[in-house]
Scaffold this motif. Structure first.
Motif, short mmCIF file in Angstrom:
data_model
loop_
_atom_site.label_atom_id
_atom_site.label_comp_id
_atom_site.label_asym_id
_atom_site.label_seq_id
_atom_site.Cartn_x
_atom_site.Cartn_y
_atom_site.Cartn_z
N GLY A 128 0.78 -1.23 0.00
CA GLY A 128 0.00 0.00 0.00
C GLY A 128 0.81 1.28 0.00
O GLY A 128 0.31 2.33 0.41
N SER B 50 1.94 3.07 -2.64
CA SER B 50 1.44 4.03 -3.62
C SER B 50 0.11 4.63 -3.19
O SER B 50 -0.16 5.81 -3.43
N THR B 51 -0.74 3.84 -2.54
CA THR B 51 -2.00 4.37 -2.02
C THR B 51 -1.74 5.43 -0.97
O THR B 51 -2.40 6.48 -0.94
N ASN C 41 -0.48 8.62 -2.68
CA ASN C 41 -1.58 9.40 -3.24
C ASN C 41 -2.33 10.16 -2.15
O ASN C 41 -2.78 11.30 -2.37
N ALA D 290 -1.75 2.75 -8.49
CA ALA D 290 -1.81 1.89 -7.31
C ALA D 290 -2.84 0.79 -7.56
O ALA D 290 -3.98 1.08 -7.91
N GLU D 291 -2.41 -0.44 -7.41
CA GLU D 291 -3.31 -1.57 -7.62
C GLU D 291 -2.86 -2.73 -6.75
O GLU D 291 -1.68 -2.83 -6.38
N ASN D 292 -3.79 -3.62 -6.45
CA ASN D 292 -3.51 -4.76 -5.57
C ASN D 292 -2.82 -5.86 -6.36
O ASN D 292 -3.41 -6.89 -6.68
N ASN E 198 -0.18 -0.85 7.82
CA ASN E 198 -1.30 -0.50 6.96
C ASN E 198 -2.31 -1.66 6.89
O ASN E 198 -2.04 -2.76 7.34
N LYS E 199 -3.46 -1.36 6.32
CA LYS E 199 -4.53 -2.34 6.05
C LYS E 199 -5.12 -2.93 7.34
O LYS E 199 -5.40 -4.13 7.41
N LYS F 60 -6.55 2.97 2.65
CA LYS F 60 -7.73 2.86 1.79
C LYS F 60 -8.95 3.50 2.44
O LYS F 60 -9.71 4.23 1.80
#
Length: 300
Positions: free
Chosen positions: A96, A98-99, A102, A111-113, A205-206, A251
């Motif tokens: 995460g 790049s998320t 941003n 950004a992608e999983n 994160n997450k 997120k």
């Protein structure tokens, strides 16, 4: 390779591919071993391997020369950034970064999983309160990162070496997140040196994706990561890191203000050492304590 957009990323990935392919050429031509040649009964497969090896070595030397010129350009760019505090987002791939980039810089980085969604280094200027700094998004690390792969991404990883503060992003929802932390720390020691004294903030994160299964009272098996709650992990890691860690969800934007405060405090320490004459910007006085404050005059 499909996600490499710039010339820098394409060259780095192509070099890594050829260096990976070079020691594996032998088994690619086993289908020619039964064919027999002329004098000495030397098979043509060996000749083809030698030709391919020479072609690949020529391409590797050409790509290395291109990367050297790219490294010079990048080093000039880094010198032109002045004395601003530099903060780099580091961590395992797909955690995460790049998320978070941003979210903090209000940019539009891809950004992608998926693994290695980021290949190009992105640098953005970020201002928290009255403090400006440069935030860098870097390529993710992987387990057993080969030495030649580190060398091929040298221009990208130089951003990590030149950073003043490292923000180590961790996917706490991953079952082996502690192993990923060790892998990243070993890679950082290889890049920056074992005696590096860089400031670091660990960002878990997450937390929105974190799950665990409480153990039954009659279950005597050893506890695993799946049996430990998020509150227990928080208490453990905050004690281990001396509060230099924060638990967020980029997120869902959970605890982002707490993360900004930690980054602000770390960046301020670096900023004041480089710009001591700006120290007054961070000082907060009451009206009676301010040395420049005086009572308003009653004269017309």
């Amino acid at each position: 390779a499909k996600r490499a957009q710039t010339a820098n990323a394409k060259t780095q990935v192509e070099l890594a591919q050829y260096q990976y392919l070079l020691p594996r050429l032998t088994r690619m031509w086993t289908h020619l071993e039964r064919q027999r040649g002329g004098i000495g009964m030397r098979g043509p497969g060996e000749t083809q391997i030698e030709t391919d090896r020479r072609i690949i070595l020529d391409k590797i030397s050409r790509l290395k020369a291109e990367l050297e010129s790219i490294d010079k350009q990048k080093s000039i760019q880094r010198k032109n950034r002045g004395k601003l505090t530099r903060i780099a987002l580091v961590g395992y791939t797909n955690v995460g970064k790049s998320t978070l980039m941003n979210l903090l810089s209000k940019s539009d980085v891809f950004a992608e999983n998926k693994l290695f969604a980021t290949l190009d280094t992105t640098v953005r200027k970020v201002i928290i309160d009255n403090l400006p700094f440069l935030l860098t998004d870097t390529v993710g690390f992987i387990r057993k990162l080969p030495t030649h792969l580190v060398n091929s991404f040298k221009s990208t990883l130089d951003e990590v070496r030149d950073a003043d503060i490292l923000v180590h992003v961790v996917d706490i929802s991953h079952p082996q997140f502690e192993e990923q932390i060790d892998i990243v720390n070993k890679t950082l020691a290889e890049i920056c040196g074992k005696d590096s004294d860089k400031k670091m903030i660990v960002v878990f994160n997450k937390i929105d994706a974190f799950t665990y299964k409480p153990k039954d009272d009659d279950d005597l098996t050893p506890r695993t990561r799946e049996n430990i709650s998020l509150d227990e992990l928080k208490a453990t890691w905050m004690a281990k890191m001396n509060d230099d860690c924060v638990f967020i969800s980029a997120k869902e934007q959970i605890n982002i203000d707490e993360l900004k405060n930690k980054i602000y405090e770390k960046a301020k320490e670096v900023h004041i050492t480089r710009f001591p004459y700006n120290d007054f910007l961070f000082q907060k006085y009451d009206e009676g304590d301010d040395p420049g404050y005086s009572e308003p005059s009653t004269d017309k």
